[in-house]
Design a protein around this motif. Structure first.
Motif, short mmCIF file in Angstrom:
data_model
loop_
_atom_site.label_atom_id
_atom_site.label_comp_id
_atom_site.label_asym_id
_atom_site.label_seq_id
_atom_site.Cartn_x
_atom_site.Cartn_y
_atom_site.Cartn_z
N VAL A 253 40.23 63.19 44.41
CA VAL A 253 40.16 62.00 45.27
C VAL A 253 39.08 61.03 44.76
CG1 VAL A 253 39.55 61.22 47.59
CG2 VAL A 253 41.06 63.19 47.31
N VAL A 254 37.92 61.57 44.43
CA VAL A 254 36.80 60.73 43.96
C VAL A 254 37.16 60.06 42.63
CG1 VAL A 254 34.44 60.84 43.07
CG2 VAL A 254 35.01 62.00 45.21
N ARG A 255 37.83 60.78 41.76
CA ARG A 255 38.21 60.20 40.46
C ARG A 255 39.26 59.11 40.64
NH1 ARG A 255 37.97 66.16 37.74
NH2 ARG A 255 35.75 66.09 37.23
N GLY A 256 40.17 59.33 41.58
CA GLY A 256 41.16 58.29 41.88
C GLY A 256 40.48 57.03 42.40
N ALA A 257 39.46 57.22 43.23
CA ALA A 257 38.71 56.07 43.76
C ALA A 257 38.01 55.33 42.62
CB ALA A 257 37.68 56.56 44.79
N ALA A 258 37.43 56.08 41.71
CA ALA A 258 36.72 55.46 40.58
C ALA A 258 37.68 54.69 39.68
CB ALA A 258 35.98 56.53 39.77
N ARG A 259 38.90 55.19 39.53
CA ARG A 259 39.89 54.47 38.71
C ARG A 259 40.27 53.14 39.36
NH1 ARG A 259 41.73 59.66 37.51
NH2 ARG A 259 43.23 59.67 39.24
N ALA A 260 40.45 53.16 40.68
CA ALA A 260 40.77 51.91 41.39
C ALA A 260 39.61 50.92 41.28
CB ALA A 260 41.08 52.21 42.86
N LEU A 261 38.40 51.45 41.38
CA LEU A 261 37.22 50.60 41.27
C LEU A 261 37.13 49.96 39.88
CD1 LEU A 261 34.58 49.59 42.53
CD2 LEU A 261 33.48 51.74 41.83
N GLY A 262 37.45 50.77 38.87
CA GLY A 262 37.43 50.25 37.50
C GLY A 262 38.42 49.11 37.30
N ALA A 263 39.60 49.25 37.91
CA ALA A 263 40.60 48.18 37.80
C ALA A 263 40.09 46.89 38.44
CB ALA A 263 41.90 48.63 38.48
N LEU A 264 39.40 47.04 39.56
CA LEU A 264 38.85 45.86 40.24
C LEU A 264 37.74 45.21 39.41
CD1 LEU A 264 38.29 46.69 44.03
CD2 LEU A 264 39.81 44.98 43.01
N VAL A 265 36.86 46.05 38.89
CA VAL A 265 35.73 45.53 38.09
C VAL A 265 36.27 44.76 36.88
CG1 VAL A 265 33.81 46.20 36.59
CG2 VAL A 265 34.06 47.26 38.84
N ALA A 266 37.25 45.34 36.19
CA ALA A 266 37.79 44.69 34.99
C ALA A 266 38.51 43.39 35.36
CB ALA A 266 38.74 45.64 34.27
N THR A 267 39.22 43.40 36.48
CA THR A 267 39.94 42.19 36.92
C THR A 267 38.95 41.07 37.23
OG1 THR A 267 41.71 43.54 37.85
CG2 THR A 267 41.52 41.28 38.68
N LEU A 268 37.88 41.43 37.93
CA LEU A 268 36.87 40.41 38.29
C LEU A 268 36.13 39.91 37.04
CD1 LEU A 268 35.72 42.12 41.54
CD2 LEU A 268 36.50 39.74 41.39
N ALA A 269 35.83 40.83 36.14
CA ALA A 269 35.13 40.43 34.91
C ALA A 269 35.99 39.48 34.10
CB ALA A 269 34.76 41.67 34.10
N ALA A 270 37.28 39.77 34.01
CA ALA A 270 38.18 38.90 33.24
C ALA A 270 38.38 37.55 33.94
CB ALA A 270 39.53 39.60 33.05
N THR A 271 38.37 37.54 35.26
CA THR A 271 38.60 36.30 36.01
C THR A 271 37.40 35.36 35.93
OG1 THR A 271 39.95 37.57 37.55
CG2 THR A 271 39.30 35.37 38.26
N LEU A 272 36.20 35.93 36.07
CA LEU A 272 35.02 35.06 36.25
C LEU A 272 34.00 35.17 35.12
CD1 LEU A 272 34.50 35.65 40.08
CD2 LEU A 272 35.44 33.62 38.98
N ASP A 273 34.10 36.16 34.25
CA ASP A 273 33.14 36.34 33.16
C ASP A 273 31.70 36.22 33.67
OD1 ASP A 273 32.00 36.62 30.67
OD2 ASP A 273 32.34 34.53 30.08
#
Ligand code: ZN
Length: 387
Positions: free
Chosen positions: A304-324
């Protein structure tokens, strides 16, 4: 609203003066940057010594700055008088509303918490909440230093309506188009700022915390909910409808729990604490219990915790790509996920990042629940010292 003077309200104390842009910039420079000489401030703000001397004299007269100890500065070798902010002379009230509780703090001008209170909401009716905030203000205010500004943070959308001020939609309170700031200003006779809680925290971190001096910053809060705040070009991003940063139901690829709300695989369904407990599906185990199991190596809890971390990683990468942004900060009650599954988090960021992207400047910031109310007080401070 800025520059509006505080009433005495039966208490005596300083009254916040009308501040022009140069006064605000000077006060902000000393408040955020620490004690400074006139020469340093003049140089940093691009002002002549003459105009800075006039401005600082007024700020001293008004009780916002004070002359401090002599210190040898710079290359001239001459001692210069240091200017300090009179942080302890001013009080701000910060209120965080959840669906069923009210958390309030009074801080000084430097956002140091002086006193706090945490109590159940007596009701969710708008007028009852306003009355409760008014009572809390009176209780927390000390006679010598009245509150000169109020900030309120809550989950929900805060839209600025031309001519109508801030309108609040709060699903946790059942509020729609509530002019809470205007009603509170009438009740308290003080300037009131209201903002979405995550944006409020983002603004506070930008002014006094991990984002000081940055032009761009993304802040992600994880815990019971999932929030995103952003600073772009030095400004807090709110969006046209007050709904910027709503990525909690962003559709995600791959396997994962399907969300009860959006019907898709989304960050909320694997990253919020309630969803994680639901995924573990072990009767009697709450979020803290889940974390304890994961730390002890329980395979289901780790999944469960690893699944949460994967979702978090997707969000972080999306935000980084959107706003740099210059920095991405993860904070909130749920940051244990980042320590328990850092490898999955980093791998997921890499898997979702642009192929040519530089590494994300990630920072994990510890979090205490009273940060919310303190951030609300910072919202009120910010309104006094920023344009
Ligand atoms: Zn969803």
């Amino acid at each position: 609203m800025s520059g509006q003077t505080a009433r005495s309200g039966g208490t005596s104390g300083p009254t916040w003066p009308e501040l022009g842009p140069v006064h605000r910039a000077t006060l902000r420079a000393v408040l955020v940057g620490g004690p400074s000489s006139r020469a340093e401030i003049a140089r940093d703000l691009g002002l002549s010594r003459a105009s800075l001397t006039r401005v600082t004299r007024e700020l001293v007269d008004w009780g916002l700055l004070v002359e401090g100890h002599m210190e040898r500065r710079g290359t001239t070798g001459r001692p210069g008088e240091m200017l300090h902010a009179r942080q302890d002379a001013w009080r701000f009230l910060g209120v965080k509303l959840t669906g069923d509780r009210l958390y309030a703090v009074v801080t000084d001008l430097g956002a140091r918490v002086l006193v706090e209170v945490d109590e159940p909401l007596r009701s969710r009716e708008v007028e009852d909440v306003i009355a409760q905030i008014s009572v809390v203000r009176t209780r927390l205010e000390d006679g010598r230093s009245p509150v000169v500004g109020v900030g309120v943070a809550l989950g929900g959308d805060v839209r600025t309506v031309p001519g109508g001020g801030a309108m609040i939609d709060s699903p946790f309170h059942g509020w729609r188009d509530v002019p809470l700031a205007r009603r509170l200003e009438e009740e308290l006779d003080l300037p009131v700022q209201i903002e979405n809680d995550v944006r409020c925290l983002t603004a506070a971190e930008h002014l006094f915390g991990v984002g000081v001096g940055l032009d761009s910053l993304v802040l992600l809060t994880i815990g019971v909910g999932l929030g995103v705040g952003a600073i772009v070009a030095g400004q807090l991003v709110t969006g046209a409808q007050g709904a910027a940063g709503r990525l909690d139901h962003l559709p995600l690829s791959g396997d994962g729990p399907v969300c009860d709300y959006c019907g898709r695989v989304c960050p909320s369904a694997s990253l919020t604490s309630g969803a994680m407990v639901q995924s573990l599906d072990r009767p009697g185990t709450d979020y803290d219990g889940l974390l304890t199991l994961a730390r002890a190596g329980d395979a289901d809890a780790l999944r469960v915790v690893r699944g949460a971390a994967r979702a978090l990683g997707a969000l972080v990468a999306t935000l980084a790509a959107t706003l740099d942004p210059q920095k991405v900060v993860i904070t909130g009650d749920g940051i244990a996920v980042t320590a328990l599954a850092r490898e999955e988090l980093d791998a997921s960021i890499a898997a979702h990042a642009h192929p040519a992207a530089a590494p994300v400047p990630l920072e994990i910031a510890p979090f205490a629940f009273d940060e919310w109310a303190r951030a609300a007080a910072v919202l009120a401070i910010r309104a006094r010292i920023e344009d």
